[in-house]
Enzyme design. Sequence first.
Site, mmCIF file in Angstrom:
data_model
loop_
_atom_site.group_PDB
_atom_site.id
_atom_site.type_symbol
_atom_site.label_atom_id
_atom_site.label_comp_id
_atom_site.label_asym_id
_atom_site.label_seq_id
_atom_site.Cartn_x
_atom_site.Cartn_y
_atom_site.Cartn_z
ATOM 1 N N HIS A 158 -8.335 0.652 -4.379
ATOM 2 C CA HIS A 158 -9.313 0.394 -3.314
ATOM 3 C C HIS A 158 -10.066 1.698 -3.080
ATOM 4 C CE1 HIS A 158 -9.714 -0.433 1.327
ATOM 5 N NE2 HIS A 158 -10.895 -0.345 0.726
ATOM 6 N N MET B 159 -11.644 -6.055 5.082
ATOM 7 C CA MET B 159 -10.968 -5.034 5.891
ATOM 8 C C MET B 159 -10.722 -5.603 7.283
ATOM 9 S SD MET B 159 -10.272 -2.546 3.984
ATOM 10 C CE MET B 159 -9.448 -1.623 5.292
ATOM 11 N N SER C 134 0.844 -1.200 0.000
ATOM 12 C CA SER C 134 0.000 0.000 0.000
ATOM 13 C C SER C 134 0.880 1.252 0.000
ATOM 14 C CB SER C 134 -0.897 0.020 1.241
ATOM 15 O OG SER C 134 -1.463 1.316 1.365
ATOM 16 N N MET D 26 -12.402 3.979 -1.324
ATOM 17 C CA MET D 26 -13.133 4.276 -0.084
ATOM 18 C C MET D 26 -13.815 5.613 -0.307
ATOM 19 S SD MET D 26 -10.076 3.010 2.433
ATOM 20 C CE MET D 26 -8.888 3.026 1.098
ATOM 21 N N GLY E 43 -1.506 2.012 9.566
ATOM 22 C CA GLY E 43 -0.895 1.858 10.879
ATOM 23 C C GLY E 43 -1.845 1.531 12.016
ATOM 24 N N GLY F 255 -9.542 4.043 6.584
ATOM 25 C CA GLY F 255 -9.314 5.474 6.725
ATOM 26 C C GLY F 255 -7.874 5.841 6.998
ATOM 27 N N SER G 221 2.373 0.032 6.383
ATOM 28 C CA SER G 221 3.374 0.436 7.373
ATOM 29 C C SER G 221 4.366 -0.675 7.687
ATOM 30 C CB SER G 221 2.690 0.958 8.644
ATOM 31 O OG SER G 221 1.741 0.019 9.100
ATOM 32 N N MET H 39 -9.271 7.749 -0.951
ATOM 33 C CA MET H 39 -10.181 8.194 0.120
ATOM 34 C C MET H 39 -10.711 9.582 -0.198
ATOM 35 S SD MET H 39 -8.094 7.002 3.508
ATOM 36 C CE MET H 39 -7.124 5.490 3.527
ATOM 37 N N ASP I 290 -6.702 -6.472 4.300
ATOM 38 C CA ASP I 290 -6.130 -5.128 4.336
ATOM 39 C C ASP I 290 -6.316 -4.497 5.709
ATOM 40 O OD1 ASP I 290 -5.355 -2.517 3.795
ATOM 41 O OD2 ASP I 290 -6.880 -2.162 2.260
ATOM 42 N N GLY I 291 -5.187 -4.153 6.338
ATOM 43 C CA GLY I 291 -5.236 -3.411 7.590
ATOM 44 C C GLY I 291 -4.530 -4.140 8.713
ATOM 45 N N GLY I 292 -3.412 -3.583 9.159
ATOM 46 C CA GLY I 292 -2.706 -4.179 10.291
ATOM 47 C C GLY I 292 -2.023 -5.495 9.955
ATOM 48 N N HIS J 154 -1.043 -1.428 -4.337
ATOM 49 C CA HIS J 154 -2.348 -1.150 -3.734
ATOM 50 C C HIS J 154 -2.486 0.359 -3.528
ATOM 51 C CE1 HIS J 154 -5.913 -2.293 -1.317
ATOM 52 N NE2 HIS J 154 -5.559 -1.315 -0.488
ATOM 53 N N ASP K 298 -4.836 3.332 -2.177
ATOM 54 C CA ASP K 298 -5.955 3.629 -1.270
ATOM 55 C C ASP K 298 -6.552 4.993 -1.583
ATOM 56 O OD1 ASP K 298 -6.181 1.372 0.529
ATOM 57 O OD2 ASP K 298 -4.135 1.874 1.137
HETATM 58 C C1 DX5 Z 1 -6.772 1.584 5.316
HETATM 59 C C2 DX5 Z 1 -6.213 1.215 3.961
HETATM 60 C C3 DX5 Z 1 -5.065 0.270 4.018
HETATM 61 C C4 DX5 Z 1 -3.867 0.795 4.730
HETATM 62 C C5 DX5 Z 1 -3.102 -0.360 5.303
HETATM 63 O O1 DX5 Z 1 -7.919 2.317 5.149
HETATM 64 O O2 DX5 Z 1 -7.204 0.603 3.164
HETATM 65 O O3 DX5 Z 1 -4.712 -0.213 2.728
HETATM 66 O O4 DX5 Z 1 -3.010 1.527 3.904
HETATM 67 O O5 DX5 Z 1 -2.106 0.153 6.098
HETATM 68 P P1 DX5 Z 1 -1.360 -0.715 7.191
HETATM 69 O O6 DX5 Z 1 -0.730 -1.869 6.450
HETATM 70 O O7 DX5 Z 1 -0.385 0.235 7.748
HETATM 71 O O8 DX5 Z 1 -2.402 -1.168 8.157
HETATM 72 ZN ZN ZN Z 2 -6.617 -0.475 1.158
#
Ligand code: DX5
Ligand code: ZN
Length: 220
Positions: free
Chosen positions: A65, A136, A7, A67, A144, A141, A197, A36, A174-176, A32, A34
């Site tokens: 992606h 997700m 990402s 959002m 990290g 949003g 991250s 927003m 996706d996420g963490g 990827h 993101d």
């Molecule tokens: C969050 C995004 C993710 C984000 C993941 O809304 O969709 O793609 O960048 O970031 P990490 O890997 O740091 O959780």
């Molecule tokens: Zn994403």
Amino acid sequence: MIELAFSILAADFAHLADEIGRATAGGGTIVHVDVMDGHFVPNITFGPPVVKAIRPVTSLPLDCHLMIENPDEFIPAFAEAGADMVSVQVEACRHLNRTLQLIRDHGMLPGVVINPATPVEMLSEVLSMVHHVLVMSVNPGFGGQKFLPRSVERIAHLRRLRHELGLNYRIEVDGGIAHDTVASVVEAGADMLVAGSAIFQPGKTEENARDFLRVARAAS
Ligand code: DX5
Ligand code: ZN
């Protein structure tokens, strides 16, 4: 096949081409992106002009992606900018079937994204239409954030459904997702692994990508 979708939200925006090069050198195979809009999620990032700018610097697929509210309005612009995959949030689509068809009609691979609080059953009518389902594992949003452990069962549920329905969609998460959480999602059935991250870090990006993939592949 296990793939790292890095990402670029976590990358150094002033040097995006170099950052993509480093993550690719470490084994990343999907970019990827993101997107927003400050409405669907409480943050603003980038849109089609950034996709267009990075298109010539990589041959990897660009996985956008969205959002955003009213994704239908922007699908043609993402296609024109050079996106390969576009995923939309089930919570943002009033006519999800139509939106997924619109993505396909524009020559891109459609995906559907599901937030942590949305039941997996909400997707049952569209699973046959999608190239991938993006689970997700944080509330969207921000990068990290901390991985939500219930995501593991949601991924396993989607894998069971895929088998029962005789489908072949891929499962993205996706996420963490980081070195300490990636094994659990791979074991549950995810094979497109988004990480931001955990990958981008000055001087360590290539190594981070390589280590991440080593742990992910060992779990598969
Ligand atoms: C969050 C995004 C993710 C984000 C993941 O809304 O969709 O793609 O960048 O970031 P990490 O890997 O740091 O959780
Ligand atoms: Zn994403």
